[in-house]
Design a protein around this motif. Structure first.
Motif, PDB file in Angstrom:
ATOM      1  N   UNK A  89       0.835  -1.199  -0.130  1.00  0.00           N
ATOM      2  CA  UNK A  89       0.164   0.069   0.022  1.00  0.00           C
ATOM      3  C   UNK A  89       0.885   1.140  -0.026  1.00  0.00           C
ATOM      4  N   UNK A  90       0.617   2.131  -0.926  1.00  0.00           N
ATOM      5  CA  UNK A  90       1.334   3.468  -0.948  1.00  0.00           C
ATOM      6  C   UNK A  90       0.490   4.531  -1.118  1.00  0.00           C
ATOM      7  N   UNK A  91       1.108   5.624  -0.692  1.00  0.00           N
ATOM      8  CA  UNK A  91       0.412   6.865  -0.945  1.00  0.00           C
ATOM      9  C   UNK A  91       1.140   7.239  -2.456  1.00  0.00           C
ATOM     10  N   UNK A  92       0.319   7.628  -3.564  1.00  0.00           N
ATOM     11  CA  UNK A  92       0.843   7.926  -4.747  1.00  0.00           C
ATOM     12  C   UNK A  92       0.651   9.632  -4.955  1.00  0.00           C
ATOM     13  N   UNK A  93       1.460  10.257  -5.471  1.00  0.00           N
ATOM     14  CA  UNK A  93       1.452  11.626  -5.447  1.00  0.00           C
ATOM     15  C   UNK A  93       0.572  12.158  -6.802  1.00  0.00           C
ATOM     16  N   UNK A  94      -0.760  12.057  -6.561  1.00  0.00           N
ATOM     17  CA  UNK A  94      -1.663  12.154  -7.619  1.00  0.00           C
ATOM     18  C   UNK A  94      -2.906  12.584  -6.912  1.00  0.00           C
ATOM     19  N   UNK A  95      -3.763  13.303  -7.643  1.00  0.00           N
ATOM     20  CA  UNK A  95      -5.269  13.790  -7.060  1.00  0.00           C
ATOM     21  C   UNK A  95      -5.990  13.837  -8.525  1.00  0.00           C
ATOM     22  N   UNK A 108       3.156  19.405  -6.401  1.00  0.00           N
ATOM     23  CA  UNK A 108       3.769  18.070  -5.570  1.00  0.00           C
ATOM     24  C   UNK A 108       3.002  16.939  -6.138  1.00  0.00           C
ATOM     25  N   UNK A 109       1.652  16.960  -6.707  1.00  0.00           N
ATOM     26  CA  UNK A 109       1.172  16.017  -7.065  1.00  0.00           C
ATOM     27  C   UNK A 109       0.571  15.971  -8.839  1.00  0.00           C
TER      28      UNK A 109
END
Lengths: 406, 406
Positions: free
Chosen positions: B271-277, B345-346
């Motif tokens: 599980x990761x936080x991905x730099x996207x929105x 940053x995303x």
């Protein structure tokens, strides 16, 4: 001899949008809405948290910071799916998850990252403002508004919106049901070994796949012998399930061109020479009480597939209620990678391989040449008044169906 | 926090092309060949006429013209499908139809338009040359040659070539079978009226449609409650029929994020936080002995569909053996029709409506906003280092699935 535009215009003026039908939203994928659709409920249906964190009265956490956290008792946990209407008193907090209903009284959510994550009491390390991380009831969609208009094509996002708005069935234009018949005494079924003078019925297989490629539903009848009675019986038998019928073969100048013989008698199908190559002999008209459109395509395989792209695909899209640009539809630009000649006075559809935007000939351009057809990415469309294409000339290309794997 | 490229790269390095399977040529539409395919017969399989007309010895009609026609006796009719090997003597002719086998000895066809169409004797009004309007055996495809290479995507033209070459079954990479599971106690089935705190399970419907849109085969399990045992049992039960599993929901920072809880234990899903929105919380890994890829998408509907486009669609295409450009795949250029801000940053995926190449915001950009998603044509992809987009700026857009009706 009539032009490609004339023949296509006659087809598009004849075909009608298919009568709408109610379907479940998931079955309606790829169909066009036949009605405006109204939301049966609001989205969100209840005010809820946009984040995992703590529901608070914003006034209670004014001035909270990492150095000066505000500590509040945690009086409840609210998970998504909690169906109890809770109330939050001043000076208290509840742990709340994304999508869970906000308790009455609470007006903001502090995200878990801005707290110590406590479950009995929690240290809140950042201030909040009224409405922060709160999704208000109806802020996306209000109950009773039109969420999608008649004419909208339904893809994943549209289907999700319908389902979420409480709509489970919609009236849509159904996918056209298209019967595919190939004709000729020379045909043997796929998988049989053709004898001398015989060929495999690859046309009905090809056109069945082409029908699928434009999002319509094919019924493959396959090969029918060159016998007027058999052909007429087959056509009449298929009319009940057909929104359209495609035949191939039997429309040329030959003495045994059964399709032309049979359908000329009926009187509602007109046979023309169209100024195009390949695909010159074309027929089109309607059959039966329901006036089912019938496309009689030539029997040469390349002619048949080119005719499908140029005449049948736009007609099927129109029948499915999709907006279709006038001819030419969906061209992509390219540049000729080599020089070649084109026949004067006819619109020529040249099988080309695209390398980025450079188009080179896919090989033998005979109307029976399946090898080059299968190697091609697109049809370069050469207008009737062009007789020579030079390397570097601009081209308009019609991408071949199925290049995207559908 | 990892980048979109990092997460996609890990996915594409993990997924494998699905094991090939033999299928009938028509069922193989949209699949990629897993083998070079050899012609079982030549195309044409016998020398035949390219036109309706008269088979002749070219030497017999030298000097024929409208003023000085050459008259020859017509000794036979040869229709397409005639399986008799005939012979044509010098000084004679046979009426012959398109696709009919040339009689032995004949070396040219005079088209019917250049004759008086006689059936006992015929006046030939134009000269011919050896080979004119004759299709030689094997001139399109020779028996034994490779007609299509491993890796070829099968559309209508390719399927026709296979069938015509005597090939009825081929080894292809099958369509990926994709199980779609949504999670959450708050979910009610489509068609049910959600109570307070509940929502319709529109995510599984949306993702099922999205799977169909990329040419894969969906199995919709629908909503599963937030219970570790139930979820694990469901996953294990579905593994047998899945080439891939997609879940939505339960992967965030919440205390009841069951997907994360269950699959973190298994140890093969990361599980990761991905730099996207939208779409920051992502999980990916493999499950079971067959190492079935599992994509755990966020539960917000917009996040889920964006994640599908960015991560799942390229993976499913790779599993289906299709060549896929590296990220970004399939962008179309556009121009911003208005100014808007983007999160620093995303990588931001902004829902836009395309009017030709002008992109304007589709509406509310919240990750729960289905209204704007359903109105959008594409996702404008704003790189992490861009914080402000001005009217007139160039944009790269990812077209939303289903806009072409598939």
């Amino acid at each position: 001899m009539i032009s490609v535009e004339q023949h296509l215009t006659r087809i598009l003026e004849t075909v009608k949008v298919i009568r709408p039908f109610e379907q479940g939203v998931l079955d309606a994928q790829g169909c066009v809405l036949a009605e405006d659709v109204t939301a049966r409920g609001s989205l969100p249906g209840f005010t809820n948290s946009a984040m995992d964190g703590y529901a608070v009265h914003a006034a209670d956490v004014v001035g909270a910071s990492a150095e000066h956290p505000v500590v509040l008792p945690v009086v409840n946990d609210i998970a998504a799916g909690n169906t109890n209407a809770l109330s939050l008193a001043q000076g208290q907090t509840m742990r709340i998850m994304t999508g869970a209903p906000m308790p009455r009284g609470a007006d903001a959510v502090v995200v878990v990252e801005n707290t110590d994550g406590g479950v009995v009491k929690v240290a809140i390390r950042a201030a909040s403002v009224v409405g922060q991380h709160v999704r208000e009831v109806g802020e996306d969609v209000e109950e009773g508004v039109v969420v999608l208009r008649r004419g909208t094509l339904l893809g994943p996002g549209q289907i999700a919106l319908l389902a979420a708005s409480g709509v489970s069935r919609v009236r849509v234009v159904p996918r056209p049901r298209v019967v595919v018949i190939s004709t000729g005494d020379e045909l043997v079924e796929v998988g049989q070994k053709p004898g001398f003078g015989q060929i495999v019925d690859s046309n009905s297989v090809m056109l069945t796949a082409a029908v699928t490629s434009v999002g319509a539903t094919p019924y493959r009848v396959g090969g029918v012998a060159d016998d007027a009675r058999t052909l007429m019986d087959t056509l009449e038998g298929q009319l009940v399930r057909a929104d359209a019928i495609i035949t191939t073969g039997g429309v040329s100048m030959g003495a045994f061109d059964t399709v032309k013989e049979v359908l000329s008698r009926v009187g509602t199908v007109q046979f023309d020479k169209v100024a195009m190559r390949p695909g010159m002999p074309q027929g089109f008209g309607v059959l039966g009480d329901d006036e089912v459109p019938v496309f009689t395509l030539p029997g040469n395989p390349v002619s048949a597939l080119v005719s499908f792209h140029v005449f049948v695909a736009p007609a099927l899209r129109a029948m499915a209620g999709r907006p279709e640009p006038s001819f030419p539809p969906g061209y992509v630009p390219a540049v000729a990678a080599e020089s070649f000649r084109s026949v004067p006075g006819k619109m020529e559809f040249v099988r080309v391989i695209l390398d980025d935007d450079r188009a080179r000939l896919a090989g033998g351009q005979g109307s029976h040449m399946l090898g080059a057809l299968a190697a091609a990415d697109a049809l370069a469309v050469i207008p009737p008044d062009v007789v020579e294409v030079d390397e570097g000339d601009s081209l308009e290309c019609l991408p071949l169906l199925g290049r995207d794997g559908q």
